[in-house]
Design a protein around this motif. Structure first.
Motif, PDB file in Angstrom:
ATOM      1  N   SER A 178      36.285  70.475  50.161  1.00  0.00           N
ATOM      2  CA  SER A 178      35.133  69.735  49.656  1.00  0.00           C
ATOM      3  C   SER A 178      34.769  70.174  48.248  1.00  0.00           C
ATOM      4  CB  SER A 178      33.931  69.965  50.581  1.00  0.00           C
ATOM      5  OG  SER A 178      33.670  71.361  50.689  1.00  0.00           O
ATOM      6  N   CYS A 179      35.092  71.416  47.890  1.00  0.00           N
ATOM      7  CA  CYS A 179      34.607  72.047  46.660  1.00  0.00           C
ATOM      8  C   CYS A 179      35.722  72.893  46.077  1.00  0.00           C
ATOM      9  CB  CYS A 179      33.381  72.909  46.992  1.00  0.00           C
ATOM     10  SG  CYS A 179      32.926  74.137  45.755  1.00  0.00           S
ATOM     11  N   GLN A 225      34.165  63.682  47.192  1.00  0.00           N
ATOM     12  CA  GLN A 225      35.093  64.559  46.478  1.00  0.00           C
ATOM     13  C   GLN A 225      36.154  65.095  47.423  1.00  0.00           C
ATOM     14  OE1 GLN A 225      34.288  67.413  43.073  1.00  0.00           O
ATOM     15  NE2 GLN A 225      34.108  68.819  44.796  1.00  0.00           N
ATOM     16  N   TYR A 226      37.399  65.072  46.944  1.00  0.00           N
ATOM     17  CA  TYR A 226      38.530  65.602  47.691  1.00  0.00           C
ATOM     18  C   TYR A 226      39.292  66.538  46.755  1.00  0.00           C
ATOM     19  CZ  TYR A 226      37.454  61.447  50.479  1.00  0.00           C
ATOM     20  OH  TYR A 226      36.813  60.487  51.209  1.00  0.00           O
ATOM     21  N   VAL A 227      39.409  67.805  47.159  1.00  0.00           N
ATOM     22  CA  VAL A 227      40.059  68.811  46.322  1.00  0.00           C
ATOM     23  C   VAL A 227      41.385  69.202  46.973  1.00  0.00           C
ATOM     24  CG1 VAL A 227      39.851  71.078  45.239  1.00  0.00           C
ATOM     25  CG2 VAL A 227      37.803  69.660  45.563  1.00  0.00           C
ATOM     26  N   LYS A 234      37.473  73.529  54.084  1.00  0.00           N
ATOM     27  CA  LYS A 234      38.568  72.592  54.343  1.00  0.00           C
ATOM     28  C   LYS A 234      38.053  71.317  55.001  1.00  0.00           C
ATOM     29  CE  LYS A 234      42.027  76.256  54.970  1.00  0.00           C
ATOM     30  NZ  LYS A 234      42.856  76.969  55.970  1.00  0.00           N
ATOM     31  N   ILE A 235      38.524  70.173  54.501  1.00  0.00           N
ATOM     32  CA  ILE A 235      38.158  68.885  55.095  1.00  0.00           C
ATOM     33  C   ILE A 235      39.387  68.038  55.409  1.00  0.00           C
ATOM     34  CG2 ILE A 235      35.856  68.803  54.073  1.00  0.00           C
ATOM     35  CD1 ILE A 235      36.989  66.892  51.942  1.00  0.00           C
ATOM     36  N   THR A 259      40.096  65.888  42.887  1.00  0.00           N
ATOM     37  CA  THR A 259      40.335  67.094  42.093  1.00  0.00           C
ATOM     38  C   THR A 259      41.632  67.723  42.586  1.00  0.00           C
ATOM     39  OG1 THR A 259      38.003  67.498  41.617  1.00  0.00           O
ATOM     40  CG2 THR A 259      39.473  69.393  41.547  1.00  0.00           C
ATOM     41  N   ILE A 260      42.536  67.974  41.656  1.00  0.00           N
ATOM     42  CA  ILE A 260      43.870  68.427  42.030  1.00  0.00           C
ATOM     43  C   ILE A 260      44.147  69.789  41.408  1.00  0.00           C
ATOM     44  CG2 ILE A 260      46.336  67.904  41.927  1.00  0.00           C
ATOM     45  CD1 ILE A 260      45.540  64.924  41.743  1.00  0.00           C
TER      46      ILE A 260
END
Length: 427
Positions: free
Chosen positions: A339-340, A328-330, A350-351, A72-73
């Motif tokens: 994550s979201c 998922q990577y935002v 933050k991941i 997700t960008i």
């Protein structure tokens, strides 16, 4: 007096004077009961047989490894509208946008993830701010050209306010757009009051309608979302007439649905009606509308489960609530990975982070998020609704309870009972 015995995964609903229903949330079944007396005795008994079935299902769900990678960008937090309930709040003040350097880093990370196994399902969600604006096109040109050079298939969804779709439809098709989500919030007057362009010469309602026409004409699956609350519920009859008059409902690649608003980034202290209250108001209005005009899908918790059972389909079962607890990577324009997307801008989501020309993932944080499921949330373990809930929204769990491993619970019984009563009377 009739006696009904329920196990720990069943609920009884009194849907009319002569009819009741027992819904089994583990087996996935509705049994309708003809009531022979005005009163019923409902007994709940723990069933070891059902607990064994639950354990078997849970192990099956745990073994399912999602092959989908969700990138997700958020190329910018800037927007060409000022919607009154925008969830981003102060993030819209951030002026930074993604450039080619970001595109290179995203492609590099995707290559790393695909290195061991290339037969994964890849999905891109592009949102904002507003993603479809001139300032973002150079970034998209570079990003999707390089992704297409990887010779991998992917799905591409844009979530947009719809102001600039006609202007950039050729670009979107070149990028490989699969679906588009666009918002239409009621009548002309109501929509334009709620969804306000920065350029005040633009009629937002008319522009969105033109964009929906454009998307359908170009065979792009179009999801029209109506963000529903007390302000626009009474617009549903008029909005349904708009859909019918424009013949959108004749397209197989068109779906319009209602989504209850529960949060505003502009005003986080604002209190919205409970989801079940919104649904009751919606169903009350549906009752006054001709059958052909009740064309709105209902994105309320538990409704899709009931619809699947009524259509003799396998109901959707959840081990986790959403992709935030899967792959998922935002990405945002500040260089962070979350994550979201609801949690963009907040440290606890933050991941990963961009350093130089590459992203570095935080495995400890990723593992923590990937470990949130119906077996690790204490109030989910013995809940009858866990397989249709998945533990609830993680963002709202943190927002409301300050703990990722708390469940965000919904009023499933109230929602389902209201819906079954409506179906019994009007379907």
């Amino acid at each position: 007096m009739d006696k009904i015995i329920l196990n720990q995964y069943q609920s009884y609903y009194d849907i009319s004077e002569k009819k009741g229903a027992v819904v089994d949330f583990l087996v996935g079944k509705i049994n309708y009961i003809s009531k022979t007396s005005a009163n019923l005795e409902i007994y709940e008994e723990f069933s070891h047989l059902y607990e064994e079935k639950s354990n078997i299902l849970q192990k099956k769900l745990q073994r399912i490894i999602s092959n989908r990678i969700n990138f997700t960008i958020i190329p910018t937090y800037l927007c060409n509208m000022n919607c009154e309930y925008c969830y981003e709040g102060d993030l819209k003040r951030i002026k930074k946008i993604m450039d080619i350097d970001y595109a290179e880093a995203i492609v590099k990370l995707l290559k790393e993830i695909l290195k061991d196994e290339r037969n994964k399902d890849i999905e891109f969600n592009i949102l904002g701010g507003e993603p479809i604006m001139q300032r973002n096109m150079k970034f998209y040109d570079y990003l999707f050209k390089n992704i297409q050079n990887l010779s991998v298939s992917y799905k591409l969804n844009f979530i947009t306010n719809g102001l600039e779709i006609k202007k950039y439809i050729k670009n979107l098709k070149k990028y490989g757009i699969t679906t588009c989500q666009i918002t239409l919030d009621g009548s002309v007057e109501t929509h334009n009051k709620r969804r306000i362009p920065i350029d005040t010469t633009i009629n937002s309602f008319e522009r969105v309608c033109e964009s929906i026409d454009c998307l359908l004409e170009n065979n792009i699956y179009t999801y029209v979302r109506v963000n529903i609350d007390e302000q626009n519920i009474n617009d549903l009859p008029e909005l349904s007439e708009v859909v019918i008059s424009k013949k959108w409902n004749n397209f197989k690649n068109f779906h319009i649905y209602l989504y209850p608003i529960s949060f505003s980034g502009h005003n986080p202290n604002k209190i919205y009606l409970e989801e079940c209250e919104i649904l009751n108001k919606v169903l009350s209005i549906f009752k006054s509308m001709p059958q052909k005009n009740r064309l709105f899908g209902l994105d309320f918790h538990g409704i899709s489960f009931i619809d699947a059972l009524r259509g003799n389909e396998t109901p959707p079962l959840k081990f986790v609530f959403c992709d935030a607890c899967r792959n998922q990577y935002v990405f945002d324009a500040l260089g962070y990975i979350y994550s979201c997307w609801w949690g963009a801008g907040r440290d606890e989501f933050k991941i990963g982070e961009k350093f130089g020309n590459e992203y570095v993932l935080d495995d400890n944080r990723i593992n923590k998020w990937r470990n949130r499921n119906i077996t690790t949330i204490s109030n989910c373990i013995k809940c009858k609704f866990k397989y249709i809930c998945g533990g609830g929204c993680s963002y709202k769990a943190i927002l409301r309870k300050g703990d990722l491993f708390k469940g965000n619970c919904y009023s499933f019984d109230k929602i389902i009972e209201s819906y079954l009563r409506y179906l019994n009377d009007y379907q």
